[in-house]
Design a protein around this motif. Structure first.
Motif, PDB file in Angstrom:
ATOM      1  N   TRP A  13       0.827  -1.206   0.000  1.00 24.55           N
ATOM      2  CA  TRP A  13       0.000   0.000   0.000  1.00 24.55           C
ATOM      3  C   TRP A  13       0.863   1.259   0.000  1.00 24.55           C
ATOM      4  N   GLY A  14       1.962   1.219   0.762  1.00 27.70           N
ATOM      5  CA  GLY A  14       2.867   2.367   0.785  1.00 27.70           C
ATOM      6  C   GLY A  14       3.446   2.670  -0.585  1.00 27.70           C
ATOM      7  N   GLN A  15       3.801   1.618  -1.317  1.00 29.99           N
ATOM      8  CA  GLN A  15       4.319   1.815  -2.671  1.00 29.99           C
ATOM      9  C   GLN A  15       3.249   2.378  -3.606  1.00 29.99           C
ATOM     10  N   PHE A  16       2.004   1.912  -3.424  1.00 28.95           N
ATOM     11  CA  PHE A  16       0.910   2.471  -4.212  1.00 28.95           C
ATOM     12  C   PHE A  16       0.791   3.980  -3.976  1.00 28.95           C
ATOM     13  N   ILE A  17       0.884   4.382  -2.703  1.00 24.09           N
ATOM     14  CA  ILE A  17       0.754   5.809  -2.370  1.00 24.09           C
ATOM     15  C   ILE A  17       1.890   6.610  -2.992  1.00 24.09           C
ATOM     16  N   ASP A  18       3.120   6.126  -2.868  1.00 25.44           N
ATOM     17  CA  ASP A  18       4.264   6.843  -3.440  1.00 25.44           C
ATOM     18  C   ASP A  18       4.176   6.943  -4.958  1.00 25.44           C
ATOM     19  N   ILE A  66      -6.885  -6.136   5.182  1.00 27.66           N
ATOM     20  CA  ILE A  66      -6.148  -5.605   4.027  1.00 27.66           C
ATOM     21  C   ILE A  66      -6.668  -4.215   3.657  1.00 27.66           C
ATOM     22  N   LEU A  67      -7.983  -4.069   3.617  1.00 21.92           N
ATOM     23  CA  LEU A  67      -8.557  -2.783   3.228  1.00 21.92           C
ATOM     24  C   LEU A  67      -8.419  -1.743   4.332  1.00 21.92           C
ATOM     25  N   TYR A  68      -8.314  -2.194   5.570  1.00 23.75           N
ATOM     26  CA  TYR A  68      -8.013  -1.246   6.649  1.00 23.75           C
ATOM     27  C   TYR A  68      -6.680  -0.556   6.385  1.00 23.75           C
ATOM     28  N   SER A  69      -5.699  -1.318   5.931  1.00 22.25           N
ATOM     29  CA  SER A  69      -4.417  -0.701   5.561  1.00 22.25           C
ATOM     30  C   SER A  69      -4.610   0.301   4.435  1.00 22.25           C
ATOM     31  N   GLY A  70      -5.474  -0.046   3.479  1.00 18.32           N
ATOM     32  CA  GLY A  70      -5.679   0.818   2.326  1.00 18.32           C
ATOM     33  C   GLY A  70      -6.279   2.162   2.661  1.00 18.32           C
ATOM     34  N   ILE A  71      -7.013   2.254   3.775  1.00 21.60           N
ATOM     35  CA  ILE A  71      -7.579   3.553   4.153  1.00 21.60           C
ATOM     36  C   ILE A  71      -6.883   4.162   5.359  1.00 21.60           C
ATOM     37  N   ASN A  72      -6.193   3.341   6.181  1.00 23.66           N
ATOM     38  CA  ASN A  72      -5.579   3.878   7.387  1.00 23.66           C
ATOM     39  C   ASN A  72      -4.156   4.367   7.156  1.00 23.66           C
ATOM     40  N   ILE A  73      -3.405   3.719   6.263  1.00 21.27           N
ATOM     41  CA  ILE A  73      -2.065   4.228   5.953  1.00 21.27           C
ATOM     42  C   ILE A  73      -2.148   5.654   5.402  1.00 21.27           C
ATOM     43  N   PRO A  74      -3.097   5.970   4.508  1.00 21.95           N
ATOM     44  CA  PRO A  74      -3.223   7.360   4.076  1.00 21.95           C
ATOM     45  C   PRO A  74      -3.556   8.331   5.204  1.00 21.95           C
ATOM     46  N   VAL A  75      -4.229   7.858   6.272  1.00 27.16           N
ATOM     47  CA  VAL A  75      -4.501   8.732   7.411  1.00 27.16           C
ATOM     48  C   VAL A  75      -3.188   9.233   8.015  1.00 27.16           C
ATOM     49  N   THR A  76      -2.180   8.363   8.015  1.00 24.78           N
ATOM     50  CA  THR A  76      -0.873   8.745   8.550  1.00 24.78           C
ATOM     51  C   THR A  76      -0.006   9.425   7.500  1.00 24.78           C
ATOM     52  N   SER A  77      -0.012   8.900   6.270  1.00 21.93           N
ATOM     53  CA  SER A  77       0.889   9.433   5.247  1.00 21.93           C
ATOM     54  C   SER A  77       0.509  10.839   4.811  1.00 21.93           C
ATOM     55  N   ILE A  78      -0.742  11.215   4.991  1.00 20.18           N
ATOM     56  CA  ILE A  78      -1.162  12.554   4.567  1.00 20.18           C
ATOM     57  C   ILE A  78      -0.708  13.627   5.549  1.00 20.18           C
ATOM     58  N   LEU A  79      -0.414  13.249   6.791  1.00 17.24           N
ATOM     59  CA  LEU A  79      -0.086  14.254   7.818  1.00 17.24           C
ATOM     60  C   LEU A  79       1.116  15.114   7.440  1.00 17.24           C
ATOM     61  N   PRO A  80       2.277  14.535   7.042  1.00 15.83           N
ATOM     62  CA  PRO A  80       3.398  15.407   6.662  1.00 15.83           C
ATOM     63  C   PRO A  80       3.137  16.207   5.399  1.00 15.83           C
ATOM     64  N   ALA A  81       2.106  15.824   4.624  1.00 16.54           N
ATOM     65  CA  ALA A  81       1.765  16.572   3.416  1.00 16.54           C
ATOM     66  C   ALA A  81       0.772  17.693   3.693  1.00 16.54           C
ATOM     67  N   MET A  82       0.126  17.644   4.859  1.00 18.88           N
ATOM     68  CA  MET A  82      -0.843  18.686   5.193  1.00 18.88           C
ATOM     69  C   MET A  82      -0.164  19.938   5.734  1.00 18.88           C
ATOM     70  N   THR A  83       0.952  19.773   6.457  1.00 16.12           N
ATOM     71  CA  THR A  83       1.685  20.916   6.996  1.00 16.12           C
ATOM     72  C   THR A  83       3.110  20.491   7.320  1.00 16.12           C
ATOM     73  N   VAL A  99      15.486  11.916   0.298  1.00 11.76           N
ATOM     74  CA  VAL A  99      14.322  11.272  -0.319  1.00 11.76           C
ATOM     75  C   VAL A  99      13.140  11.380   0.629  1.00 11.76           C
ATOM     76  N   ARG A 100      12.031  11.908   0.118  1.00 11.95           N
ATOM     77  CA  ARG A 100      10.813  12.040   0.916  1.00 11.95           C
ATOM     78  C   ARG A 100       9.817  10.987   0.434  1.00 11.95           C
ATOM     79  N   ALA A 101       9.790   9.850   1.109  1.00  6.87           N
ATOM     80  CA  ALA A 101       8.924   8.732   0.718  1.00  6.87           C
ATOM     81  C   ALA A 101       7.849   8.549   1.781  1.00  6.87           C
ATOM     82  N   GLU A 102       6.830   9.400   1.758  1.00  4.32           N
ATOM     83  CA  GLU A 102       5.795   9.369   2.787  1.00  4.32           C
ATOM     84  C   GLU A 102       5.070   8.035   2.830  1.00  4.32           C
ATOM     85  N   GLY A 103       4.769   7.490   1.650  1.00  7.46           N
ATOM     86  CA  GLY A 103       4.022   6.233   1.599  1.00  7.46           C
ATOM     87  C   GLY A 103       4.786   5.080   2.212  1.00  7.46           C
TER      88      GLY A 103
END
Length: 467
Positions: free
Chosen positions: A66-71, A122-139, A369-373
């Motif tokens: 999922w992290g690779q998908f996000i990146d 599996i799908l919990y990862s698909g929606i919960n990892i973005p909850v964390t990965s979006i934080l450094p992108a928000m501010t 390298v900034r790899a948030e995902g």
């Protein structure tokens, strides 16, 4: 700092609903799935333990994927946000399946719970990892991140505080209307299904609101391109803050899963008081108070020491529960131990996402390298692996103790070895996990270099935008 990147209150609340939506139903899965499988569906604890073992294996890889998908995601909505739009409904459906008991042969019931549980994880990862990965992108503002993470954790705990204590009464209420012949309403299949369906709807609404109301505003050269895996892993090189928080995620949430899953068994079979079990789950509301105080304590004693204080408190709470148990289940002491637990738990959960954001920044600061995902996906991987192995360990402990699923309200007796196994899961294993997490946390000193790291990265991002 960075006033142009401050997040409005409407966006803060939208972001908080992402965790509220996740916890609305997934906390129910984590707490009641095993007891539903054994006491409602009649499946042996050892079989459920096999499911948890398979889940642990899958959890070891799906988070990174999922992290690779996000990146590699590049849409007009950003990298992380679209996953709430794409996967909120499938996630809710699999969670509802996890509390559905079809009238089919036992072998197919086992197949059913495997598909439902693994799909929800599996799908919990698909929606919960973005909850964390979006934080450094928000501010990029460290103080603002603590505020966002605190509000997020507050609402996540609020979801648990509202719906966990309501679960057994709600199941019994639905059973009183649609399953009147059931002698034990807490095992009603239709009651569990209707409650899960209601929570699934709430989950979807919250995640869709989070998608609509948030933005990804920290733009770097890596924001607008797909980062290949061989480059993403460079962000982990020498990234000790990341290694520490991943270990803590594994041990702390594994301990949490064991404690949470064994709680219904402890109050049902050791104390013979299911109502008290539902009541102490309502104590999750106390977590909201300590969570709200996280920014204050972080400014006063630092992020690491605030989290450490919480870990010491959770370990101490388990010791109090032990003494209460030795006193024959002393209710006032049990309530005091649960009070200490919920206060301490609130200090820990809100800061994990913040420290992961620190690890994202540290990886970029040290390695370019900034790899948030990828960096944040290991959080889900380690937490889910810990929770999966923890649940598997609990089922093994219960099986070794001779636990037998009892579906009738009059059948409330278990063997002494089974009762001791339940005590081991509810009290002792979590306590040792909390202690181990606190010891490892002592080696994290990011608070000391945060100001320099933030300043250097801000200058780097300004140069990249100028280019």
């Amino acid at each position: 700092m960075d006033n142009n990147k401050q997040v409005s209150w409407s966006e803060r609340l939208s972001y908080a609903l992402s965790d509220f939506g996740c916890n609305t139903i997934f906390q129910i899965v984590g707490t009641y799935f095993m007891v539903f499988s054994t006491d409602t569906m009649g499946i042996k604890a050892s079989v459920v333990g096999g499911l948890f073992a398979v889940s642990a294996i899958i959890d070891s890889i799906d988070g990174v994927i999922w992290g690779q998908f996000i990146d590699r995601t590049h849409t007009r909505w950003g990298k992380s946000r679209p996953y709430w739009l794409w996967f909120s409904i499938p996630f809710a459906l699999f969670c509802v399946m996890s509390f559905t008991a079809p009238n089919i042969p036992m072998v197919w019931k086992i197949v059913w719970i495997y598909i439902a549980y693994l799909g929800s994880k599996i799908l919990y990862s698909g929606i919960n990892i973005p909850v964390t990965s979006i934080l450094p992108a928000m501010t990029s503002n460290p103080t603002e991140r603590i505020t966002l993470s605190t509000i997020r954790q507050f609402f996540g705990n609020l979801g648990a505080a509202i719906f966990l204590p309501l679960t057994l009464p709600a199941v019994a209420l639905f059973a009183s209307f649609f399953d009147k012949s059931n002698r034990n309403p807490s095992t009603s299949a239709i009651g569990w299904f209707l409650w899960a369906l209601l929570l699934g709807v709430v989950t979807v609404v919250c995640l869709m609101t989070a998608f609509k109301g948030t933005r990804e505003r920290v733009v770097t050269k890596d924001s607008n391109r797909a980062i290949p895996l061989r480059e993403s892993v460079q962000a982990l090189k020498g990234n000790y803050p990341w290694a520490i928080i991943i270990f803590i995620n594994f041990v702390y949430w594994g301990s949490f899963a064991i404690r949470q899953s064994s709680l219904p068994y402890y109050f049902k079979y050791v104390l013979h008081n299911e109502e008290l079990g539902s009541a102490v789950l309502a104590g999750t509301i106390i977590t909201l108070i300590s969570t709200a105080l996280v920014p204050f304590f972080s400014r006063l004693i630092g992020k690491r020491n605030t989290m450490l204080l919480g870990m010491i408190g959770t370990a101490l709470s388990q010791l109090i529960l032990h003494f209460a148990d030795k006193m024959g289940g002393n209710v006032p002491m049990i309530l005091f131990g649960m009070l200490i637990y919920y206060i301490s738990y609130g200090l820990v959960g809100a800061l994990i996402a913040v420290m992961l954001s620190d690890a994202v920044d540290f990886g970029e600061w040290k390695n370019g390298v900034r790899a948030e995902g990828l960096v944040t996906s290991f959080s889900s991987f380690s937490a889910k692996l810990g929770m999966g192995l923890g649940s598997m360990l609990l089922s093994a402990v219960l099986s070794a103790g001779g636990y037998v699923a009892l579906s009738n309200v009059s059948d409330s007796a278990q063997s002494l070895s089974a009762l001791n196994a339940i005590r081991m899961g509810f009290i002792w294993i979590p306590m040792f996990g909390y202690i181990a997490s606190g010891v490892v946390l002592l080696f994290n000193n990011v608070d000391k270099i945060e100001n320099k790291m933030t300043k250097d990265l801000r200058m780097k991002h300004q140069l990249e935008q100028g280019e």
